[in-house]
Design a protein around this motif. Structure first.
Motif, PDB file in Angstrom:
ATOM      1  N   GLY A 435      -6.726  10.989   1.268  1.00  0.00           N
ATOM      2  CA  GLY A 435      -6.843  11.988   2.328  1.00  0.00           C
ATOM      3  C   GLY A 435      -5.501  12.615   2.667  1.00  0.00           C
ATOM      4  N   VAL A 436      -4.490  11.782   2.856  1.00  0.00           N
ATOM      5  CA  VAL A 436      -3.144  12.290   3.146  1.00  0.00           C
ATOM      6  C   VAL A 436      -2.594  13.048   1.946  1.00  0.00           C
ATOM      7  CG1 VAL A 436      -0.772  11.608   3.688  1.00  0.00           C
ATOM      8  CG2 VAL A 436      -2.688  10.500   4.850  1.00  0.00           C
ATOM      9  N   ALA A 437      -2.904  12.569   0.727  1.00  0.00           N
ATOM     10  CA  ALA A 437      -2.438  13.261  -0.477  1.00  0.00           C
ATOM     11  C   ALA A 437      -3.001  14.683  -0.533  1.00  0.00           C
ATOM     12  CB  ALA A 437      -2.828  12.467  -1.717  1.00  0.00           C
ATOM     13  N   ARG A 438      -4.289  14.846  -0.233  1.00  0.00           N
ATOM     14  CA  ARG A 438      -4.885  16.187  -0.228  1.00  0.00           C
ATOM     15  C   ARG A 438      -4.222  17.060   0.835  1.00  0.00           C
ATOM     16  NH1 ARG A 438      -9.636  13.189  -1.026  1.00  0.00           N
ATOM     17  NH2 ARG A 438     -10.097  13.253   1.217  1.00  0.00           N
ATOM     18  N   PHE A 439      -3.942  16.464   1.984  1.00  0.00           N
ATOM     19  CA  PHE A 439      -3.300  17.207   3.072  1.00  0.00           C
ATOM     20  C   PHE A 439      -1.936  17.737   2.611  1.00  0.00           C
ATOM     21  CE2 PHE A 439      -0.457  17.234   6.768  1.00  0.00           C
ATOM     22  CZ  PHE A 439      -1.161  18.041   7.648  1.00  0.00           C
ATOM     23  N   LYS A 440      -1.139  16.899   1.964  1.00  0.00           N
ATOM     24  CA  LYS A 440       0.195  17.318   1.525  1.00  0.00           C
ATOM     25  C   LYS A 440       0.113  18.313   0.368  1.00  0.00           C
ATOM     26  CE  LYS A 440       2.559  13.105   3.021  1.00  0.00           C
ATOM     27  NZ  LYS A 440       3.352  11.911   2.617  1.00  0.00           N
TER      28      LYS A 440
END
Length: 483
Positions: A435-440
């Motif tokens: 989830g955080v990877a997609r955000f970044k």
């Protein structure tokens, strides 16, 4: 003082740091530190491998309290150095108790012998000289010539102030190489030490901060060395890394930064990989806001624009010394709910934030609130031309996703205004935290590889033995990191 050049030229020491009111002998390995405060002397002693002192009670007992077996050269009445021989009385009593060594004859080789005796009494790793002439010759052949030849690079150990001053002008540096970070890690048992590498003209080309936790354990170098923007900087970095492993009983654990690979330093110093690399995202801050927005994915840009139209959001740049502990409290609470380990403790974060400015680190703390409630925080460190997200926290609120975008966008813009030209999003983990990877990734960064943890074995250790030791060490690291 007259005996110091011989001591500095021996295989017992890397350098000799001297506090004295009179002129100190000139030698490449002798550093005059001037007259220090009591706290300054204490810091020097804590960073030293051995202490040589007169027989004053304050100096002797301070060294013993820190854990040294000091070498005491008492001032004597017969030489007109003191009104009586009380310093000899104290020195002899400490020696009788086994917590000090008295150098009755301070001239060489008496002083060198006393330093060697003190090192043995302390119970730590013996100086290289105690391992015999053959090992000294081997170490010299493998390291000394290469460290000082070619580019003329000279590596010296320095104190905290000198390290901070030397690093201030170097653009390729991580906040984890700041003295403030090293001092903050004292909260959980680490001890920092500092080195610089200079060229023949005295210009600083590289600097390093290492951390140690236990005697006999490898030194740890997180995201260092710091490097100058100079053609000789990678060579100076290699010389510094070799210097850090020369003669050290357990070598060096090295966590390289992405820029070490880009500058050609990683993989060229005999490092043995212990863990796989990772990914991070870089944003080019030499462009304007419009160019940064054009680089975003369409959904990310539209969600940011929608959040910016939300009149309930109030964005501020908070005081980092207050924001860092509060942010880490939020992270700890989230860790408790989700079952992961927080990156650092609140006390470490607070100490780092309080000392960052003195170490040349600019901290930025964009915070987004709505109706007085904190929805998102970001703590960013700017060091030279690089900026990096340190920690983030967001509330479990339906508006938190938009607040997170606004906070990160303000962090990026504030970092550019503070002089950063590259923004490091601090990791993209597509497997462990998708989830955080997609955000970044939504920001459209340049995704680059960060080399994994490596071990630089002691330079005197033959390569076949180093590789044999490296394999079980890699298994231990892999087990601790979950593979």
């Amino acid at each position: 003082l007259r005996s110091l050049p011989a001591l500095a030229g021996s295989d017992l020491v890397e350098d000799v740091r001297v506090q004295a009111r009179v002129a100190v002998p000139s030698s490449p390995r002798i550093v005059a530190v001037g007259m220090l405060t009591r706290d300054g002397v204490r810091r020097e002693m804590a960073a030293a491998d051995a202490v040589v002192t007169h027989g004053g009670s304050g100096s002797c007992l301070e060294a013993v309290a820190i854990g040294h077996v000091p070498v005491i050269v008492p001032r004597r009445r017969s030489l007109g150095e003191a009104a009586d021989d009380h310093q000899s009385d104290l020195a002899n009593e400490l020696a009788r108790r086994g917590v000090a060594v008295v150098a009755e004859d301070p001239l060489d080789p008496g002083l060198s012998h006393a330093v060697l005796e003190a090192a043995r009494a302390r119970g730590g790793p013996r100086p290289m000289a105690s391992l015999g002439p053959s090992l000294r010759r081997l170490a010299d052949a493998l390291t000394r010539g290469r460290t000082r030849s070619g580019s003329g690079v000279r590596v010296l150990r320095v104190d905290e102030r000198e390290h901070s001053e030397a690093s201030a002008g170097l653009p390729w540096r991580s906040p984890l190489q700041a003295a403030a970070w090293g001092n903050a890690r004292r909260e959980d048992g680490w001890t920092p030490r500092w080195w610089v590498a200079r060229d023949a003209r005295g210009h600083v080309l590289a600097a390093a901060q290492t951390l140690t936790r236990r005697a006999g354990a490898p030194r740890y170098l997180p995201y260092g060395p710091t490097l100058a923007d100079h053609p000789q900087a990678p060579a100076a970095g290699r010389a510094l890394l070799r210097h850090l492993t020369r003669g050290h009983v357990a070598g060096l654990l090295w966590a390289p930064g992405w820029f070490h690979a880009r500058l050609g330093l990683h993989g060229r110093v005999g490092d043995l990989p212990l863990a796989a690399g990772s990914l991070t995202g870089l944003l080019d801050l030499s462009t304007d806001d419009a160019a940064l927005r054009r680089g975003m994915r369409g959904t990310w840009r539209r969600d940011l624009e929608k959040a910016e139209r939300d009149a309930s959001y109030v964005t501020t740049l908070d005081d980092p010394s207050q924001a860092a502990p509060a942010l880490l409290e939020d992270v700890a609470a989230l860790a408790g709910r989700k079952g992961f380990t927080p990156p650092v403790s609140r006390s470490v974060g607070a100490r780092f934030a309080s000392g960052a400015a003195a170490s040349g680190v600019v901290l930025l703390a964009p915070t987004v609130r709505a109706e007085g409630k904190v929805l998102a925080r970001v703590l960013v460190a700017v060091t030279g031309g690089l900026a990096q997200t340190l920690w983030t926290a967001a509330e479990a609120d339906e508006r938190a996703a938009g607040a997170g975008r606004v906070a990160l966008w303000h962090a990026i813009r504030a970092a550019r205004e503070a002089g950063a030209r590259t923004y490091d999003l601090a990791g993209i983990d597509d497997v462990g935290n998708p989830g955080v990877a997609r955000f970044k990734r939504g920001l459209g960064p340049d995704v680059v590889e960060v080399p994994g943890l490596a071990w630089l074995p002691p330079t005197w250790l033959p390569p076949p033995f180093a590789e044999a030791l490296g394999r079980p060490l890699a298994r231990v690291v892999g087990a601790r990191s979950g593979g």
